[in-house]
Design a protein around this motif. Structure first.
Motif, PDB file in Angstrom:
ATOM      1  N   ASP A  87       0.891  -1.151  -0.015  1.00 36.32           N
ATOM      2  CA  ASP A  87      -0.138   0.081   0.064  1.00 36.32           C
ATOM      3  C   ASP A  87       1.019   1.245  -0.018  1.00 36.32           C
ATOM      4  O   ASP A  87       1.684   1.527  -0.888  1.00 36.32           O
ATOM      5  N   LEU A  88       1.077   1.886   0.993  1.00 35.13           N
ATOM      6  CA  LEU A  88       1.980   3.024   1.231  1.00 35.13           C
ATOM      7  C   LEU A  88       3.626   2.522   0.942  1.00 35.13           C
ATOM      8  O   LEU A  88       4.261   3.194   0.487  1.00 35.13           O
ATOM      9  N   ALA A  89       3.646   1.077   1.397  1.00 37.11           N
ATOM     10  CA  ALA A  89       5.088   0.515   1.407  1.00 37.11           C
ATOM     11  C   ALA A  89       4.811  -0.086   0.051  1.00 37.11           C
ATOM     12  O   ALA A  89       4.216  -0.998  -0.185  1.00 37.11           O
ATOM     13  N   GLU A  90       6.000   0.059  -0.801  1.00 33.29           N
ATOM     14  CA  GLU A  90       5.878  -0.741  -2.075  1.00 33.29           C
ATOM     15  C   GLU A  90       6.741  -2.119  -1.908  1.00 33.29           C
ATOM     16  O   GLU A  90       6.332  -2.945  -2.742  1.00 33.29           O
ATOM     17  N   SER A  91       7.535  -2.151  -0.749  1.00 31.92           N
ATOM     18  CA  SER A  91       8.128  -3.528  -0.577  1.00 31.92           C
ATOM     19  C   SER A  91       8.721  -3.298   0.961  1.00 31.92           C
ATOM     20  O   SER A  91       8.683  -2.392   1.581  1.00 31.92           O
ATOM     21  N   PHE A 103      10.619  -1.287   5.650  1.00 34.75           N
ATOM     22  CA  PHE A 103       9.537  -1.060   4.927  1.00 34.75           C
ATOM     23  C   PHE A 103      10.082   0.091   3.780  1.00 34.75           C
ATOM     24  O   PHE A 103      10.759   1.033   4.612  1.00 34.75           O
ATOM     25  N   HIS A 104      10.007  -0.140   2.701  1.00 38.54           N
ATOM     26  CA  HIS A 104      10.277   0.855   1.789  1.00 38.54           C
ATOM     27  C   HIS A 104       9.228   1.774   0.978  1.00 38.54           C
ATOM     28  O   HIS A 104       8.391   0.939   0.622  1.00 38.54           O
ATOM     29  N   LEU A 105       8.885   2.889   1.453  1.00 39.38           N
ATOM     30  CA  LEU A 105       7.710   3.569   0.818  1.00 39.38           C
ATOM     31  C   LEU A 105       7.878   3.963  -0.350  1.00 39.38           C
ATOM     32  O   LEU A 105       9.008   4.329  -1.168  1.00 39.38           O
TER      33      LEU A 105
END
Length: 510
Positions: A87-91, A103-105
């Motif tokens: 969601d806000l984090a892509e991975s 977490f990578h936003l």
């Protein structure tokens, strides 16, 4: 709709004009399609779970999270398989030990007040959920030791290996608010500021909220709804008629209303979920300090009666905190305590109780038919139950001061969190705190150490369920899905367990 008297005087070609005008008016009044005159697509949603609080930290993870998800986004969300997806984090990725997750936003994200959605904002959201005095979420985040931020990255350091974190930090537990807006939690509580698909434009506390599409939402191109009118359902009995006439085009309904909705030409959306109802017992208080009395209650329960009388064909009996077929449901534990009133009466006799000796107060927040079913089933084995309605029931329930009560949970995206909430020593749904069944902690720790994609994940998860079900504090009764009725003008919704996902949904084809 009746015509004004002057209209009746028109003759000839004027009648044709009137018919066209009337058709247009009727269409606007009762079609249920919510396109406005400018072609905008409007979702008109009546809900029985209108949020009392719009600060996600205060609101918690109950049914109202679906409404808050209009304004707020989270690190992850849930797909149709119940798995955490970006969601806000892509991975995200774990370290080898499983006790640190990064977490990578997504780049360039903004809250609706223009503030950046970055690692600092996520850090602030976690810390506020853990420390704010009126937070309803601190118990969900106990495995988080610390959070550090570096630009678009968020590093979550855990107190132990825990591969459940991506499941946990979704829209039920960590809806992320603007840190600037959250500096005044009281104001945020009635004016949500998030990075979700919609922005609030009007809010009447407890009654109505109006939203417009958020052009800066990360997936705005796939949000086809232009505005949302969220209304507190005034009376459940009037919801279907409101849907039929176009006052609403989407609403949650009771199982008893499903047939009426179908006959009215409405679509009934059966949303899968993890709902489960239970009888809550406090083993720290007599008569439940006697194990035979607990077992007597277990054998006195006829789950099929709950299903038949309460779910109208949409539910199933369950003896676990999950519906059968769910990943965490343990087949080995199925029907350990089958309905056997004769055995229940014998256990009570063995414990030294004659019929009528045991008198219990069943304390609940409001009159509900499942309480009457429990009262009747226990009366059949010689236990007298007096139903006590206390609208402030939550205070003694969560303080573990009650002896006997009922509870229904909407579950959690993390199955393990559902287990610890019910069976853990500090579990909010464990009326017998600090009691927990032997072996439960070890089984839980093993699940935490297991990656969600590991081949033995389901096996370990079901073993934790099996350990939890040794608890004498809960007797599960039935499970029922969430039901919604909608106008046929609204396209199909994804069957994400417990979640409403408006991605790709259209109204009148727009």
């Amino acid at each position: 709709m009746s015509l004004p008297r002057t209209a009746r005087r028109f003759r000839g070609s004027a009648i044709g004009t009137l018919v066209v005008l009337l058709a247009a008016v009727l269409s606007a009044c009762g079609s249920g399609g919510a396109s406005t005159s400018d072609g905008a697509a409007t979702l008109k949603w009546a809900t029985s779970a209108f949020p009392a609080h719009w600060d996600p930290v205060v609101s918690g993870s109950g049914a109202q999270f679906r409404a808050l998800a209009l304004a707020y986004a989270s690190l992850t969300r849930t797909d149709e398989q119940g798995k955490a997806v970006p969601d806000l984090a892509e991975s995200w990725n774990y370290n080898d030990a499983g006790d640190v997750v990064t977490f990578h936003l997504r780049a360039g994200l903004k809250f609706s007040d223009g503030q950046p959605v970055d690692g600092t904002a996520v850090k602030a959201a976690v810390e506020r959920a853990k420390t704010q005095k009126n937070s309803a979420l601190f118990g969900d985040l106990t495995s988080i030791k610390s959070v550090t931020a570096s630009g678009p990255d968020v590093v979550v350091v855990l107190t132990q290996p825990d591969h459940q974190i991506p499941q946990l930090l979704g829209e039920r537990v960590l809806q992320i608010a603007s840190p600037k807006a959250a500096q005044d939690p009281g104001k945020l509580d009635q004016n949500p500021v998030g990075a979700g698909p919609f922005i609030v434009s009007q809010l009447v506390p407890g009654t109505k909220a109006v939203f417009k599409k958020n052009p800066d939402y990360w997936d705005a191109k796939n949000i086809h709804i232009d505005s949302v009118e969220l209304t507190s359902a005034p009376d459940a009995s009037t919801v279907v008629s409101g849907l039929r006439t176009g006052v609403y085009n989407f609403a949650d309904i009771r199982p008893s209303q499903a047939d009426e909705a179908k006959k009215a030409g409405l679509d009934v959306f059966v949303q899968p979920g993890f709902n489960a109802s239970n009888i809550s017992i406090n083993v720290n208080k007599p008569p439940f300090t006697n194990d035979k009395v607990v077992d007597a209650v277990r054998y006195a329960v006829n789950r099929q009666e709950f299903v038949d009388k309460l779910t109208f064909g949409y539910g199933t009996g369950t003896d676990q905190p999950f519906p059968e077929g769910y990943i965490a449901y343990d087949p080995q534990s199925k029907n350990r305590y089958p309905y056997d009133p004769a055995k229940s009466r014998q256990l009570l006799a063995d414990a030294g109780y004659r019929p009528g000796d045991i008198k219990l107060d069943l304390v609940i927040p409001a009159a509900q038919p499942d309480a009457e079913i429990v009262q009747s089933q226990l009366a059949a084995v010689g236990i007298t139950v007096d139903i006590k309605v206390n609208k402030n029931w939550a205070t003694p329930f969560f303080a573990k001061d009650l002896t006997f009560s009922l509870y229904g949970t909407t579950g959690r995206d993390s199955a393990l969190q559902t287990l610890t909430a019910h069976f853990g020593p500090d579990g909010p749904l464990n009326l017998s705190t600090p009691y927990e069944p032997a072996g439960f902690e070890d089984a839980v720790a093993k699940v935490r150490r297991t990656p969600l994609d590991a081949p033995d994940y389901q096996q370990n998860l079901q073993a934790a369920t099996r350990a939890g079900l040794q608890s004498k504090a809960l007797v599960f009764t039935y499970s029922a899905p969430n039901l919604f009725a909608k106008s046929s003008s609204i396209s199909a919704l994804a069957k994400n367990p417990a979640h409403l996902d408006w991605t790709g949904v259209t109204i009148n084809g727009h």
